[in-house]
Structure formats: C-alpha cells, structure tokens
Design an enzyme around this catalytic site. Structure first.
Site, short mmCIF file in Angstrom:
data_model
loop_
_atom_site.label_atom_id
_atom_site.label_comp_id
_atom_site.label_asym_id
_atom_site.label_seq_id
_atom_site.Cartn_x
_atom_site.Cartn_y
_atom_site.Cartn_z
CG ASP A 1 15.20 1.95 -5.16
OD1 ASP A 1 15.96 2.79 -4.64
OD2 ASP A 1 14.02 1.79 -4.80
CG ASN B 1 2.47 1.82 -4.11
OD1 ASN B 1 3.43 1.77 -3.34
ND2 ASN B 1 2.61 1.78 -5.42
CG HIS C 1 6.81 1.29 -3.46
ND1 HIS C 1 6.75 2.11 -4.55
CD2 HIS C 1 7.43 2.03 -2.51
CE1 HIS C 1 7.31 3.27 -4.27
NE2 HIS C 1 7.71 3.24 -3.05
CD GLU D 1 5.70 0.76 -7.70
OE1 GLU D 1 5.17 0.74 -6.57
OE2 GLU D 1 5.99 1.80 -8.29
P1 PGA Z 1 9.30 8.76 0.60
O1 PGA Z 1 9.32 7.44 -0.28
O2 PGA Z 1 10.29 8.53 1.70
O3 PGA Z 1 9.74 9.85 -0.32
O4 PGA Z 1 7.91 8.91 1.11
C1 PGA Z 1 9.22 6.22 0.36
C2 PGA Z 1 9.29 5.11 -0.67
O5 PGA Z 1 8.74 5.29 -1.77
O6 PGA Z 1 9.89 4.07 -0.39
#
Ligand code: PGA
Length: 244
Positions: free
Chosen positions: A67, A136, A138, A143
């Site tokens: 992404d 959350n 995702h 999302e």
């Molecule tokens: P993080 O993000 O590794 O910074 O916790 C994980 C994600 O949002 O996929």
C-alpha cells in the site's frame, strides 16, 4: 494457520527473516510481497544483515508492496516508498526497476490499482507475502467494513488507523485519510503468507483472529483463516491473551 510464538520482538524478526531467506535461496527470481509499519522493521534489518554477512542475493528478486498513502510522493519521508528504501532497498542489491510500491500520486487510483494487480500477475504472482496486522484487524489498508475490496484500489482509512499511524507524523491532521491498497483478493492470491504481530497492543486482535473460528469483514485479517499457507509469527506479548 501455523503459529510461531517467540520470546521477543527480535526473535520474531529473526524467525520471519529466516522464512524469507529460505524462499529467496530456493528461487533467486522470486516475487515477494512486502509490508510497511513498525512491526516488519526488524525483519528487514535481519534480511539486510543476511545480505551483508551471509550473501543473501536480492539481485533477481521482484517486490510488490501492499500500500501507499494517497498524496505522498516518493520523496516524502512518510511515504511507504521512502520507508522501503530506508529499511531495505538502499541496503541490499535489489534492482530498482523490480521494486514496486503503489504510486500515491496517481490521478486515478482505481485504474492504477487494476494495473498494479496485472503487474503482479505478469510477474508470476506473489510467492510469499509479508503482512502486519492493524489493531483493528486490518491487513494492508483493508479496513473493517461491511464489504471489502477484492482488487487493489483506493481505500479510506478509519479514525483508528489514522490515530495508530499519527505517531509517524507531526500531527494527526497530517495523516492522509486515503490510501491505495492491495485488495483482499490480491493478498489471498499469494502462495504463502507470513503475518507478524508484536507487543501488547496486538494481543486483543490476535486473540480475536485465532479464537473466533469465523471470518468477518469487520476483522479483515480473519480472511487469512481461509488461506492454505499462512504462518503467524508473533511474540509472547501479542499472543498473551490467547486461551484466556
Ligand atoms: P504496525 O502496523 O506494524 O505499525 O503496528 C501494522 C499494520 O497497520 O498493518
């Protein structure tokens, strides 16, 4: 889902890097799916070390990232292209032409997304995909919602993700509200998936992922339960609520 629980973040990173190393040594022209965020940084550090000290060769490797934020160009330190250069590409012998991160400046993200998926297909498909997991649930920037996108395209970020990612920006207001993200279908097409989780902040979501035995678009990561070859590599803190 195969589960590897390690004592620490460093051990998690080493375990994940070893899985990638094995695949790269088996196929020097492998196609990798890569992720950003704080969790995979240690994995990239370990892969860089393996390149420098153990001759792990990236010269034939092709990569596709999950992404990119809409509106950030490649020179923006918060862009995911910048992140990948800083943590991996600048330190190993990947060929720049073969490293792909979605273009956050594209004028038509959905059309661009279709092209991105076709590029992955044309490269032979992703052999092994690295993933983080949002608090959350995702994966990439898919999302929680009533529906989830199948292909790569434009997505809106939730307030929770914006708040989670604000730590990288000067203020919450500076976090882009949209991204181009690989869709759930694009991710599920990878032959093999490695998902990382570290720290107490991920304990609730890892419990939900492993204990519900159901898929839900409200917890996008649960779709991984349908994939035949997923390995969760997490540290004890992220695993601490499982079974409680
Ligand atoms: P993080 O993000 O590794 O910074 O916790 C994980 C994600 O949002 O996929």
């Amino acid at each position: 889902m195969k589960i590897i629980v390690t004592d620490s973040y460093d051990e998690m990173s080493k375990a994940a890097a070893e899985i990638f190393e094995k695949e790269i040594r088996q196929d020097s022209k492998i196609v990798l799916g890569l992720a950003t965020g704080s969790t995979p940084i240690g994995t990239y550090e370990e892969l860089v070390r393996k390149y420098k000290e153990e001759k792990l060769d990236f010269s034939g490797v092709t990569t596709f990232n999950l992404d990119e934020y809409v509106g950030l160009d490649v020179k923006d330190p918060n862009s995911y292209r910048f992140f990948m250069e800083e943590h991996l590409f600048n330190h190993v012998n990947t060929n720049n032409e073969n490293t792909h991160v979605p273009d956050g400046m594209t004028v038509n993200p959905d059309e661009y997304g279709e092209k991105y998926d076709k590029m992955i297909e044309a490269a032979g498909g992703i052999r092994i995909q690295l993933l983080g997991i949002g608090s959350n649930g995702h994966i990439a920037f898919n999302e929680p919602d009533e529906e989830l996108p199948v292909g790569t395209g434009l997505v809106n970020l939730t307030i929770q993700t914006i708040e989670d990612n604000a730590r990288f920006f000067k203020s919450k207001e500076q976090v882009p509200t949209q991204a181009i993200s690989m869709g759930m279908g694009s991710i599920m097409k990878a032959k093999k998936i490695v998902i990382l989780a570290s720290g107490e902040g991920k304990a609730e979501i890892i419990k939900k992922l492993l204990e519900r035995g159901k898929v839900s678009t409200r917890i996008p990561a649960t779709f991984l339960l349908l994939h035949p070859d997923v390995t969760l590599v997490c540290d004890r803190k992220a695993y601490s609520l499982v079974g409680r």
